[in-house]
Design an enzyme around this catalytic site. Sequence first.
Site, mmCIF file in Angstrom:
data_model
loop_
_atom_site.group_PDB
_atom_site.id
_atom_site.type_symbol
_atom_site.label_atom_id
_atom_site.label_comp_id
_atom_site.label_asym_id
_atom_site.label_seq_id
_atom_site.Cartn_x
_atom_site.Cartn_y
_atom_site.Cartn_z
ATOM 1 N N ARG A 188 0.088 -5.778 -6.403
ATOM 2 C CA ARG A 188 0.372 -7.045 -5.986
ATOM 3 C C ARG A 188 0.956 -7.892 -6.961
ATOM 4 O O ARG A 188 0.871 -7.740 -8.149
ATOM 5 C CB ARG A 188 -1.121 -7.321 -5.664
ATOM 6 N N ASP B 126 0.030 2.642 8.970
ATOM 7 C CA ASP B 126 -0.748 1.950 10.031
ATOM 8 C C ASP B 126 0.303 1.961 11.401
ATOM 9 O O ASP B 126 0.080 1.696 12.512
ATOM 10 C CB ASP B 126 -0.873 0.408 9.772
ATOM 11 N N GLY C 127 0.897 -1.305 0.163
ATOM 12 C CA GLY C 127 0.052 0.134 0.072
ATOM 13 C C GLY C 127 0.867 1.272 0.007
ATOM 14 O O GLY C 127 1.785 1.254 0.547
ATOM 15 N N ASP D 9 2.623 -0.325 11.750
ATOM 16 C CA ASP D 9 2.695 -1.580 12.416
ATOM 17 C C ASP D 9 3.798 -2.399 12.370
ATOM 18 O O ASP D 9 3.761 -3.722 12.303
ATOM 19 C CB ASP D 9 1.354 -2.342 12.004
ATOM 20 N N THR E 27 4.248 2.512 5.759
ATOM 21 C CA THR E 27 2.911 2.426 5.833
ATOM 22 C C THR E 27 2.205 3.454 6.959
ATOM 23 O O THR E 27 2.831 3.470 7.882
ATOM 24 C CB THR E 27 2.674 0.932 6.445
ATOM 25 N N ASP F 247 5.280 -5.478 5.734
ATOM 26 C CA ASP F 247 5.600 -6.577 6.225
ATOM 27 C C ASP F 247 5.739 -7.381 4.924
ATOM 28 O O ASP F 247 6.441 -8.344 4.874
ATOM 29 C CB ASP F 247 4.954 -7.155 7.358
ATOM 30 N N ARG G 75 -6.478 -2.290 10.933
ATOM 31 C CA ARG G 75 -7.076 -3.719 10.880
ATOM 32 C C ARG G 75 -6.671 -4.341 11.957
ATOM 33 O O ARG G 75 -7.061 -5.328 12.676
ATOM 34 C CB ARG G 75 -6.553 -4.324 9.694
#
Length: 324
Positions: free
Chosen positions: A72, A128, A11, A130, A126, A103, A172
Amino acid sequence: MKKIAVFTSGGDSPGMNAAIRSVVRTCAYMKVDCVAIYRGYQGMIEGDFKPMDARSVNNIINKGGTILKSARCDDFRTKEGRKKAYDQLKKEGVDAFVVIGGDGSFTGALKFNEEYDFPVIGIPGTIDNDIFGTTFTLGFDTALNTVVEVIDKIRDTASSHNRLFFVEVMGRDVGHIALNAGVGAGAEEILIPEENLGLERLLESLKRSKASGKSSSIVIVAEGDKIGKNVFELKEYVEEHLPIYDVRVSVLGHMQRGGAPSCYDRVLASRMGVKAVESLLEGKSNLMVGVQDNKLILTPISKAIKGHTKIDKELMRVSDIMTV
Protein backbone atom coordinates in the site's frame (compact mmCIF):
# COMPACT_ATOMS: atom_id res chain seq x y z
CA MET A 1 9.66 3.99 -26.92
CA LYS A 2 12.84 2.50 -25.52
CA LYS A 3 12.04 1.31 -22.00
CA ILE A 4 8.87 -0.08 -20.40
CA ALA A 5 8.36 -0.72 -16.68
CA VAL A 6 6.15 -3.39 -15.15
CA PHE A 7 4.88 -3.71 -11.59
CA THR A 8 2.15 -5.31 -9.49
CA SER A 9 -0.07 -3.42 -7.10
CA GLY A 10 -2.92 -4.08 -4.67
CA GLY A 11 -3.83 -7.57 -3.53
CA ASP A 12 -1.87 -10.42 -5.09
CA SER A 13 -3.57 -12.96 -7.34
CA PRO A 14 -2.44 -16.16 -9.09
CA GLY A 15 -1.32 -15.32 -12.62
CA MET A 16 0.49 -12.09 -11.77
CA ASN A 17 3.89 -13.74 -12.21
CA ALA A 18 2.82 -15.17 -15.55
CA ALA A 19 1.80 -11.66 -16.64
CA ILE A 20 5.15 -10.21 -15.47
CA ARG A 21 6.92 -12.92 -17.47
CA SER A 22 4.86 -12.12 -20.54
CA VAL A 23 5.55 -8.37 -20.38
CA VAL A 24 9.29 -8.90 -19.88
CA ARG A 25 9.64 -11.43 -22.68
CA THR A 26 7.50 -9.44 -25.10
CA CYS A 27 9.78 -6.45 -24.48
CA ALA A 28 12.78 -8.68 -25.18
CA TYR A 29 11.14 -9.95 -28.37
CA MET A 30 10.38 -6.39 -29.50
CA LYS A 31 13.93 -5.23 -28.64
CA VAL A 32 12.65 -2.85 -25.95
CA ASP A 33 14.34 -2.50 -22.55
CA CYS A 34 12.28 -3.59 -19.57
CA VAL A 35 12.59 -2.68 -15.92
CA ALA A 36 10.71 -4.14 -12.96
CA ILE A 37 9.45 -1.94 -10.14
CA TYR A 38 9.35 -3.66 -6.77
CA ARG A 39 6.60 -2.99 -4.18
CA GLY A 40 4.23 -1.19 -6.53
CA TYR A 41 3.83 2.58 -6.27
CA GLN A 42 5.92 2.64 -3.08
CA GLY A 43 8.86 1.21 -4.99
CA MET A 44 8.24 3.67 -7.81
CA ILE A 45 8.56 6.58 -5.39
CA GLU A 46 11.69 5.11 -3.80
CA GLY A 47 13.33 4.11 -7.09
CA ASP A 48 13.28 0.37 -6.35
CA PHE A 49 13.91 -0.65 -9.98
CA LYS A 50 15.65 -3.64 -11.50
CA PRO A 51 16.49 -4.24 -15.19
CA MET A 52 14.84 -7.39 -16.56
CA ASP A 53 15.65 -9.61 -19.51
CA ALA A 54 14.11 -12.81 -20.86
CA ARG A 55 16.12 -14.96 -18.43
CA SER A 56 15.11 -12.87 -15.41
CA VAL A 57 11.67 -14.45 -15.46
CA ASN A 58 12.63 -18.11 -15.78
CA ASN A 59 10.48 -20.56 -13.83
CA ILE A 60 7.92 -18.08 -12.48
CA ILE A 61 4.92 -18.90 -14.69
CA ASN A 62 3.83 -21.59 -12.21
CA LYS A 63 4.27 -19.51 -9.05
CA GLY A 64 1.46 -17.83 -7.12
CA GLY A 65 1.70 -14.37 -5.57
CA THR A 66 4.03 -11.85 -7.19
CA ILE A 67 7.83 -11.89 -7.33
CA LEU A 68 7.74 -8.07 -7.54
CA LYS A 69 5.89 -7.81 -4.20
CA SER A 70 3.03 -5.43 -3.50
CA ALA A 71 2.48 -2.67 -0.95
CA ARG A 72 0.00 0.00 0.00
CA CYS A 73 1.26 3.50 -0.73
CA ASP A 74 -0.44 6.49 0.85
CA ASP A 75 2.29 8.78 -0.51
CA PHE A 76 1.18 8.11 -4.10
CA ARG A 77 -2.22 9.57 -3.22
CA THR A 78 -0.53 12.97 -2.87
CA LYS A 79 0.79 15.27 -5.61
CA GLU A 80 4.18 15.32 -3.91
CA GLY A 81 4.37 11.54 -3.92
CA ARG A 82 3.42 11.28 -7.59
CA LYS A 83 6.02 13.93 -8.44
CA LYS A 84 8.70 11.81 -6.72
CA ALA A 85 7.52 8.79 -8.69
CA TYR A 86 7.66 10.71 -11.96
CA ASP A 87 11.18 11.94 -11.21
CA GLN A 88 12.33 8.38 -10.49
CA LEU A 89 10.83 7.11 -13.76
CA LYS A 90 12.51 9.87 -15.77
CA LYS A 91 15.80 9.26 -13.97
CA GLU A 92 15.57 5.57 -14.95
CA GLY A 93 14.67 6.49 -18.53
CA VAL A 94 11.28 4.76 -18.39
CA ASP A 95 8.89 5.79 -21.19
CA ALA A 96 5.74 3.89 -20.12
CA PHE A 97 4.54 1.32 -17.63
CA VAL A 98 2.27 -1.71 -17.33
CA VAL A 99 0.43 -2.00 -14.03
CA ILE A 100 -1.03 -5.35 -12.95
CA GLY A 101 -3.71 -4.95 -10.30
CA GLY A 102 -7.27 -3.90 -9.52
CA ASP A 103 -9.34 -0.74 -9.49
CA GLY A 104 -7.25 1.00 -6.83
CA SER A 105 -4.08 0.41 -8.84
CA PHE A 106 -5.79 1.63 -12.00
CA THR A 107 -7.08 4.76 -10.24
CA GLY A 108 -3.51 5.67 -9.34
CA ALA A 109 -2.31 5.03 -12.90
CA LEU A 110 -5.10 7.17 -14.36
CA LYS A 111 -4.34 10.08 -12.02
CA PHE A 112 -0.63 9.80 -12.83
CA ASN A 113 -1.36 9.89 -16.55
CA GLU A 114 -3.59 12.95 -16.18
CA GLU A 115 -0.86 14.87 -14.40
CA TYR A 116 2.17 13.82 -16.45
CA ASP A 117 0.76 12.48 -19.74
CA PHE A 118 2.65 9.27 -18.99
CA PRO A 119 1.64 6.23 -21.10
CA VAL A 120 0.04 3.47 -19.02
CA ILE A 121 -1.67 0.15 -19.75
CA GLY A 122 -3.45 -1.94 -17.12
CA ILE A 123 -3.77 -5.72 -16.72
CA PRO A 124 -6.60 -6.78 -14.37
CA GLY A 125 -5.29 -8.97 -11.56
CA THR A 126 -7.77 -9.79 -8.77
CA ILE A 127 -9.46 -13.01 -7.70
CA ASP A 128 -12.81 -11.22 -7.15
CA ASN A 129 -13.41 -10.80 -10.90
CA ASP A 130 -14.88 -7.37 -10.15
CA ILE A 131 -13.26 -5.26 -12.89
CA PHE A 132 -15.49 -3.90 -15.64
CA GLY A 133 -14.29 -4.49 -19.20
CA THR A 134 -13.24 -8.12 -18.95
CA THR A 135 -15.11 -11.38 -18.51
CA PHE A 136 -12.27 -12.80 -16.42
CA THR A 137 -9.55 -11.22 -14.29
CA LEU A 138 -6.24 -12.92 -13.55
CA GLY A 139 -6.56 -15.23 -10.56
CA PHE A 140 -10.33 -15.75 -10.68
CA ASP A 141 -10.18 -19.19 -12.28
CA THR A 142 -7.47 -20.37 -9.90
CA ALA A 143 -9.40 -19.09 -6.88
CA LEU A 144 -12.51 -20.95 -8.04
CA ASN A 145 -10.58 -24.21 -8.34
CA THR A 146 -9.10 -23.68 -4.87
CA VAL A 147 -12.51 -23.00 -3.32
CA VAL A 148 -14.16 -25.99 -5.01
CA GLU A 149 -11.36 -28.30 -3.89
CA VAL A 150 -11.73 -27.14 -0.29
CA ILE A 151 -15.52 -27.43 -0.34
CA ASP A 152 -15.23 -30.98 -1.65
CA LYS A 153 -13.16 -31.81 1.44
CA ILE A 154 -15.57 -30.02 3.77
CA ARG A 155 -18.47 -31.98 2.27
CA ASP A 156 -16.78 -35.22 3.31
CA THR A 157 -16.92 -34.08 6.94
CA ALA A 158 -20.42 -32.62 6.57
CA SER A 159 -21.72 -35.94 5.22
CA SER A 160 -19.94 -38.01 7.85
CA HIS A 161 -21.41 -36.02 10.76
CA ASN A 162 -24.75 -34.89 9.25
CA ARG A 163 -23.76 -31.26 9.59
CA LEU A 164 -24.64 -27.94 7.98
CA PHE A 165 -21.58 -25.94 6.95
CA PHE A 166 -21.52 -22.23 6.22
CA VAL A 167 -18.44 -21.65 4.03
CA GLU A 168 -17.42 -18.00 3.67
CA VAL A 169 -15.52 -17.04 0.51
CA MET A 170 -14.09 -13.73 -0.65
CA GLY A 171 -16.36 -11.26 -2.38
CA ARG A 172 -16.91 -8.03 -0.44
CA ASP A 173 -18.89 -6.32 -3.20
CA VAL A 174 -19.55 -9.06 -5.75
CA GLY A 175 -20.55 -12.71 -5.57
CA HIS A 176 -18.74 -14.17 -8.59
CA ILE A 177 -16.60 -16.56 -6.54
CA ALA A 178 -19.52 -17.67 -4.36
CA LEU A 179 -21.91 -18.24 -7.26
CA ASN A 180 -19.51 -20.11 -9.55
CA ALA A 181 -17.89 -22.16 -6.79
CA GLY A 182 -21.28 -22.88 -5.27
CA VAL A 183 -22.61 -24.32 -8.52
CA GLY A 184 -19.37 -26.19 -9.16
CA ALA A 185 -19.29 -27.71 -5.69
CA GLY A 186 -23.01 -28.48 -5.54
CA ALA A 187 -23.86 -26.14 -2.65
CA GLU A 188 -27.41 -26.28 -1.31
CA GLU A 189 -27.61 -22.49 -1.05
CA ILE A 190 -25.52 -19.53 -2.23
CA LEU A 191 -25.60 -16.12 -0.53
CA ILE A 192 -24.21 -13.16 -2.50
CA PRO A 193 -24.27 -9.34 -2.12
CA GLU A 194 -26.27 -8.87 -5.34
CA GLU A 195 -29.27 -10.88 -4.13
CA ASN A 196 -30.76 -10.50 -0.66
CA LEU A 197 -32.12 -13.97 -0.03
CA GLY A 198 -33.52 -13.08 3.38
CA LEU A 199 -33.32 -15.07 6.57
CA GLU A 200 -36.79 -16.57 6.27
CA ARG A 201 -36.15 -17.87 2.74
CA LEU A 202 -32.86 -19.34 3.91
CA LEU A 203 -34.66 -21.20 6.68
CA GLU A 204 -37.32 -22.47 4.27
CA SER A 205 -34.62 -23.68 1.88
CA LEU A 206 -32.84 -25.55 4.67
CA LYS A 207 -36.14 -27.08 5.84
CA ARG A 208 -36.84 -28.32 2.30
CA SER A 209 -33.37 -29.82 2.09
CA LYS A 210 -33.92 -31.69 5.35
CA ALA A 211 -37.40 -32.83 4.32
CA SER A 212 -36.11 -34.10 0.96
CA GLY A 213 -33.74 -36.47 2.71
CA LYS A 214 -30.48 -34.50 2.68
CA SER A 215 -28.48 -35.41 5.74
CA SER A 216 -25.96 -32.58 5.31
CA SER A 217 -25.81 -29.21 3.59
CA ILE A 218 -23.26 -26.71 2.33
CA VAL A 219 -24.14 -23.00 2.18
CA ILE A 220 -21.66 -20.74 0.38
CA VAL A 221 -21.57 -17.18 1.73
CA ALA A 222 -19.80 -14.28 0.00
CA GLU A 223 -18.19 -12.09 2.68
CA GLY A 224 -20.25 -9.10 1.46
CA ASP A 225 -23.60 -10.90 1.75
CA LYS A 226 -26.26 -8.62 3.24
CA ILE A 227 -28.42 -11.15 5.12
CA GLY A 228 -26.53 -11.05 8.42
CA LYS A 229 -23.76 -8.97 9.95
CA ASN A 230 -21.41 -11.90 9.37
CA VAL A 231 -21.38 -15.64 8.79
CA PHE A 232 -21.24 -16.38 12.53
CA GLU A 233 -24.46 -14.45 13.07
CA LEU A 234 -26.07 -16.61 10.38
CA LYS A 235 -24.88 -19.71 12.21
CA GLU A 236 -26.46 -18.54 15.47
CA TYR A 237 -29.73 -17.64 13.74
CA VAL A 238 -30.06 -21.05 12.09
CA GLU A 239 -29.16 -22.89 15.31
CA GLU A 240 -31.84 -20.92 17.15
CA HIS A 241 -34.60 -21.51 14.59
CA LEU A 242 -33.58 -24.92 13.25
CA PRO A 243 -32.08 -26.85 16.19
CA ILE A 244 -32.21 -30.02 14.09
CA TYR A 245 -29.04 -28.81 12.37
CA ASP A 246 -25.54 -29.18 13.78
CA VAL A 247 -23.97 -26.04 12.28
CA ARG A 248 -20.32 -25.28 11.59
CA VAL A 249 -18.54 -22.31 9.98
CA SER A 250 -15.46 -22.38 7.76
CA VAL A 251 -13.91 -19.08 6.64
CA LEU A 252 -11.55 -19.76 3.74
CA GLY A 253 -9.83 -16.37 3.87
CA HIS A 254 -6.54 -15.73 2.10
CA MET A 255 -5.94 -19.32 1.04
CA GLN A 256 -8.11 -18.35 -1.94
CA ARG A 257 -5.38 -16.00 -3.19
CA GLY A 258 -2.56 -18.50 -2.98
CA GLY A 259 -1.35 -21.44 -4.98
CA ALA A 260 -0.05 -22.13 -8.45
CA PRO A 261 -2.18 -20.48 -11.17
CA SER A 262 -4.42 -22.67 -13.28
CA CYS A 263 -3.61 -23.32 -16.91
CA TYR A 264 -6.37 -20.87 -17.90
CA ASP A 265 -4.85 -18.07 -15.80
CA ARG A 266 -1.35 -18.77 -17.13
CA VAL A 267 -2.54 -18.59 -20.74
CA LEU A 268 -4.68 -15.50 -20.12
CA ALA A 269 -1.79 -13.74 -18.37
CA SER A 270 0.53 -14.54 -21.27
CA ARG A 271 -1.94 -13.16 -23.80
CA MET A 272 -2.63 -10.02 -21.78
CA GLY A 273 1.07 -9.27 -21.28
CA VAL A 274 1.74 -9.42 -25.02
CA LYS A 275 -1.26 -7.21 -25.74
CA ALA A 276 -0.21 -4.65 -23.12
CA VAL A 277 3.28 -4.17 -24.56
CA GLU A 278 2.06 -4.14 -28.16
CA SER A 279 -0.55 -1.50 -27.25
CA LEU A 280 2.09 0.77 -25.72
CA LEU A 281 4.33 0.39 -28.76
CA GLU A 282 1.35 1.35 -30.94
CA GLY A 283 1.05 4.62 -29.02
CA LYS A 284 -2.02 3.61 -26.99
CA SER A 285 -2.48 4.60 -23.36
CA ASN A 286 -4.97 4.80 -20.49
CA LEU A 287 -6.39 1.42 -21.48
CA MET A 288 -6.92 -1.88 -19.71
CA VAL A 289 -6.48 -5.22 -21.45
CA GLY A 290 -9.48 -7.49 -21.02
CA VAL A 291 -10.99 -10.63 -22.52
CA GLN A 292 -14.46 -11.00 -23.99
CA ASP A 293 -15.74 -13.97 -26.00
CA ASN A 294 -12.16 -15.30 -25.75
CA LYS A 295 -10.84 -12.27 -27.66
CA LEU A 296 -8.61 -9.62 -26.15
CA ILE A 297 -10.15 -6.16 -25.98
CA LEU A 298 -9.09 -2.74 -24.71
CA THR A 299 -11.25 -0.70 -22.34
CA PRO A 300 -10.52 2.85 -21.14
CA ILE A 301 -9.19 2.64 -17.59
CA SER A 302 -11.72 5.28 -16.54
CA LYS A 303 -14.55 2.94 -17.58
CA ALA A 304 -12.91 -0.07 -15.96
CA ILE A 305 -12.81 1.82 -12.65
CA LYS A 306 -16.32 3.27 -12.75
CA GLY A 307 -18.15 0.36 -14.38
CA HIS A 308 -19.84 -2.46 -12.47
CA THR A 309 -19.72 -6.14 -13.27
CA LYS A 310 -23.03 -8.01 -13.39
CA ILE A 311 -23.85 -11.31 -11.81
CA ASP A 312 -24.70 -14.13 -14.21
CA LYS A 313 -28.50 -14.46 -14.00
CA GLU A 314 -28.50 -17.71 -15.96
CA LEU A 315 -26.06 -19.25 -13.51
CA MET A 316 -28.29 -18.14 -10.64
CA ARG A 317 -31.22 -19.91 -12.30
CA VAL A 318 -29.08 -23.04 -12.72
CA SER A 319 -28.20 -22.83 -9.04
CA ASP A 320 -31.88 -22.68 -8.04
CA ILE A 321 -32.68 -25.72 -10.19
CA MET A 322 -29.75 -27.74 -8.83
CA THR A 323 -30.82 -27.27 -5.19
CA VAL A 324 -34.12 -29.13 -5.63
